[in-house]
Design an enzyme around this catalytic site. Sequence first.
Site, PDB file in Angstrom:
ATOM      1  N   TYR A  47      40.713   0.109  -7.829  1.00 14.76           N
ATOM      2  CA  TYR A  47      40.847  -1.218  -8.454  1.00 14.76           C
ATOM      3  C   TYR A  47      41.095  -2.331  -7.421  1.00 14.76           C
ATOM      4  O   TYR A  47      41.037  -3.511  -7.755  1.00 14.76           O
ATOM      5  CB  TYR A  47      41.987  -1.245  -9.484  1.00 14.76           C
ATOM      6  CG  TYR A  47      41.866  -0.239 -10.607  1.00 14.76           C
ATOM      7  CD1 TYR A  47      40.684   0.453 -10.844  1.00 14.76           C
ATOM      8  CD2 TYR A  47      42.937   0.029 -11.451  1.00 14.76           C
ATOM      9  CE1 TYR A  47      40.579   1.384 -11.853  1.00 14.76           C
ATOM     10  CE2 TYR A  47      42.838   0.957 -12.483  1.00 14.76           C
ATOM     11  CZ  TYR A  47      41.657   1.638 -12.660  1.00 14.76           C
ATOM     12  OH  TYR A  47      41.574   2.547 -13.679  1.00 14.76           O
ATOM     13  N   HIS A 105      41.153  10.559  -9.676  1.00 16.56           N
ATOM     14  CA  HIS A 105      40.512   9.581 -10.576  1.00 16.56           C
ATOM     15  C   HIS A 105      39.318  10.193 -11.327  1.00 16.56           C
ATOM     16  O   HIS A 105      39.168  10.021 -12.532  1.00 16.56           O
ATOM     17  CB  HIS A 105      40.069   8.368  -9.755  1.00 16.56           C
ATOM     18  CG  HIS A 105      39.929   7.117 -10.555  1.00 16.56           C
ATOM     19  ND1 HIS A 105      40.193   5.878 -10.036  1.00 16.56           N
ATOM     20  CD2 HIS A 105      39.558   6.896 -11.835  1.00 16.56           C
ATOM     21  CE1 HIS A 105      39.991   4.959 -10.958  1.00 16.56           C
ATOM     22  NE2 HIS A 105      39.593   5.556 -12.062  1.00 16.56           N
TER      23      HIS A 105
HETATM   24  N1  LIG Z   1      40.752   6.692 -15.364  1.00 16.11           N
HETATM   25  C1  LIG Z   1      39.652   5.997 -15.554  1.00 16.11           C
HETATM   26  O1  LIG Z   1      38.531   6.398 -15.171  1.00 16.11           O
HETATM   27  C2  LIG Z   1      39.750   4.677 -16.258  1.00 16.11           C
HETATM   28  C3  LIG Z   1      38.583   4.071 -16.765  1.00 16.11           C
HETATM   29  C4  LIG Z   1      38.716   2.857 -17.444  1.00 16.11           C
HETATM   30  C5  LIG Z   1      39.965   2.280 -17.593  1.00 16.11           C
HETATM   31  N2  LIG Z   1      41.080   2.871 -17.076  1.00 16.11           N
HETATM   32  C6  LIG Z   1      42.427   2.263 -17.226  1.00 16.11           C
HETATM   33  O2  LIG Z   1      42.624   1.911 -18.588  1.00 16.11           O
HETATM   34  C7  LIG Z   1      42.925   0.521 -18.675  1.00 16.11           C
HETATM   35  C8  LIG Z   1      42.430  -0.075 -19.983  1.00 16.11           C
HETATM   36  O3  LIG Z   1      41.063   0.164 -20.172  1.00 16.11           O
HETATM   37  P1  LIG Z   1      39.955  -0.977 -20.202  1.00 16.11           P
HETATM   38  O4  LIG Z   1      40.445  -2.125 -19.381  1.00 16.11           O
HETATM   39  O5  LIG Z   1      38.661  -0.344 -19.866  1.00 16.11           O
HETATM   40  O6  LIG Z   1      39.829  -1.384 -21.723  1.00 16.11           O
HETATM   41  P2  LIG Z   1      40.783  -1.796 -22.962  1.00 16.11           P
HETATM   42  O7  LIG Z   1      42.191  -1.862 -22.546  1.00 16.11           O
HETATM   43  O8  LIG Z   1      40.387  -0.924 -24.083  1.00 16.11           O
HETATM   44  O9  LIG Z   1      40.251  -3.231 -23.322  1.00 16.11           O
HETATM   45  C9  LIG Z   1      40.365  -4.337 -22.472  1.00 16.11           C
HETATM   46  C10 LIG Z   1      39.515  -5.438 -23.081  1.00 16.11           C
HETATM   47  O10 LIG Z   1      40.059  -5.790 -24.352  1.00 16.11           O
HETATM   48  C11 LIG Z   1      40.322  -7.171 -24.399  1.00 16.11           C
HETATM   49  N3  LIG Z   1      41.640  -7.360 -25.060  1.00 16.11           N
HETATM   50  C12 LIG Z   1      42.827  -6.869 -24.646  1.00 16.11           C
HETATM   51  N4  LIG Z   1      43.813  -7.221 -25.500  1.00 16.11           N
HETATM   52  C13 LIG Z   1      43.218  -7.955 -26.475  1.00 16.11           C
HETATM   53  C14 LIG Z   1      43.709  -8.608 -27.622  1.00 16.11           C
HETATM   54  N5  LIG Z   1      45.017  -8.551 -27.934  1.00 16.11           N
HETATM   55  N6  LIG Z   1      42.834  -9.284 -28.417  1.00 16.11           N
HETATM   56  C15 LIG Z   1      41.512  -9.318 -28.104  1.00 16.11           C
HETATM   57  N7  LIG Z   1      40.979  -8.710 -27.007  1.00 16.11           N
HETATM   58  C16 LIG Z   1      41.832  -8.036 -26.202  1.00 16.11           C
HETATM   59  C17 LIG Z   1      40.399  -7.629 -22.967  1.00 16.11           C
HETATM   60  O11 LIG Z   1      39.936  -8.945 -22.866  1.00 16.11           O
HETATM   61  P3  LIG Z   1      40.871 -10.115 -22.253  1.00 16.11           P
HETATM   62  O12 LIG Z   1      41.053  -9.761 -20.820  1.00 16.11           O
HETATM   63  O13 LIG Z   1      40.050 -11.329 -22.494  1.00 16.11           O
HETATM   64  O14 LIG Z   1      42.155 -10.085 -23.027  1.00 16.11           O
HETATM   65  C18 LIG Z   1      39.460  -6.681 -22.250  1.00 16.11           C
HETATM   66  O15 LIG Z   1      38.127  -7.155 -22.294  1.00 16.11           O
HETATM   67  C19 LIG Z   1      42.262  -0.066 -17.415  1.00 16.11           C
HETATM   68  O16 LIG Z   1      42.734  -1.340 -17.093  1.00 16.11           O
HETATM   69  C20 LIG Z   1      42.607   0.997 -16.413  1.00 16.11           C
HETATM   70  O17 LIG Z   1      43.952   0.843 -15.975  1.00 16.11           O
HETATM   71  C21 LIG Z   1      40.995   4.078 -16.436  1.00 16.11           C
END
Ligand SMILES: NC(=O)c1ccc[n+]([C@@H]2O[C@H](COP(=O)([O-])OP(=O)(O)OC[C@H]3O[C@@H](n4cnc5c(N)ncnc54)[C@H](OP(=O)(O)O)[C@@H]3O)[C@@H](O)[C@H]2O)c1
Length: 264
Positions: A47, A105
């Site tokens: 990241y 990861h």
């Molecule tokens: N291990 C892995 O391979 C892997 C892969 C993917 C992710 N991850 C981890 O998981 C975390 C979360 O996953 P993710 O970032 O993919 O997706 P997520 O948390 O499911 O969704 C994030 C998205 O949702 C929106 N959002 C968040 N809160 C909201 C709300 N209250 N109302 C409306 N929209 C909202 C955000 O937009 P805004 O920014 O505009 O609020 C962003 O576009 C990552 O940050 C990372 O730490 C790990």
Amino acid sequence: MQTVDANGAKIPALGLGTWKLSGRHCARLVQQALRLGYRHIDTAEMYENEREVGEGLRASGVRRDEVFITTKVWSTHLAPGELARAAKDSLAKMRLSDVDLLLIHWPNPRVPLAETIAALCRMKQEGYARHIGVSNFSAALMDEAIKFASEPLVTNQIEWHPFIDQRTLVAACARHGLSVTAYSPLAKGKTVANDILSTVGMNYGKNGGQVALRWLLQQGAIVIPSTSKVERLSENMAVFDFELTPEEMAEIATLATPTGSVRE
Ligand SMILES: NC(=O)c1ccc[n+]([C@@H]2O[C@H](COP(=O)([O-])OP(=O)(O)OC[C@H]3O[C@@H](n4cnc5c(N)ncnc54)[C@H](OP(=O)(O)O)[C@@H]3O)[C@@H](O)[C@H]2O)c1
């Protein structure tokens, strides 16, 4: 903060995901999240924001031992020497002496898993990580990893939200005492305005995203939603003051489809 117990670890059930957060904005979000009561931050070498995560932690004024920090070693650094170097680089960037959880990861078929897992276990034995685990491991690969591990694995971090069916993998984790950390738990925001989730949420004054997080928590998952907007941090945390009924849980489970992944 509610915690999930897994193979000796006590992991805060909700954390802040930090993928795509960068620079001063990342540090500010981490700082604000911790001030609001978040006690778990999820970052990764990949990241490129570990420095800012460390800055946010220090700026928050919250004691280090009250915060659970997870980082991950990228899949190109899984040869033993590389893994140790990558993990130590992560610590140096965060200016921490250890992390609470160090994860692989993604698996890398080009590096023997036995060697990677032995190196990961050494990171725990040498005090660089309090706990260790994996991410994006299939049930079969997780079985293998456990066989090679001389230290307990405490989580498998996988994509999980109402649109993807992870029942088999979740059951496999439970059999081994591993927790499941649900990444993309909001399905990258798609849960927030989903009709069925929103309708269920109306019973509790919650939106579809909050219902999705609650649905995961009620199955024992750890959730790590991310947002780039400070004002959404509180909303994504407000998921501990209501309980979905068994009927609602079952209705939400019908949303999963074979093509439900939101991975880019
Ligand atoms: N291990 C892995 O391979 C892997 C892969 C993917 C992710 N991850 C981890 O998981 C975390 C979360 O996953 P993710 O970032 O993919 O997706 P997520 O948390 O499911 O969704 C994030 C998205 O949702 C929106 N959002 C968040 N809160 C909201 C709300 N209250 N109302 C409306 N929209 C909202 C955000 O937009 P805004 O920014 O505009 O609020 C962003 O576009 C990552 O940050 C990372 O730490 C790990």
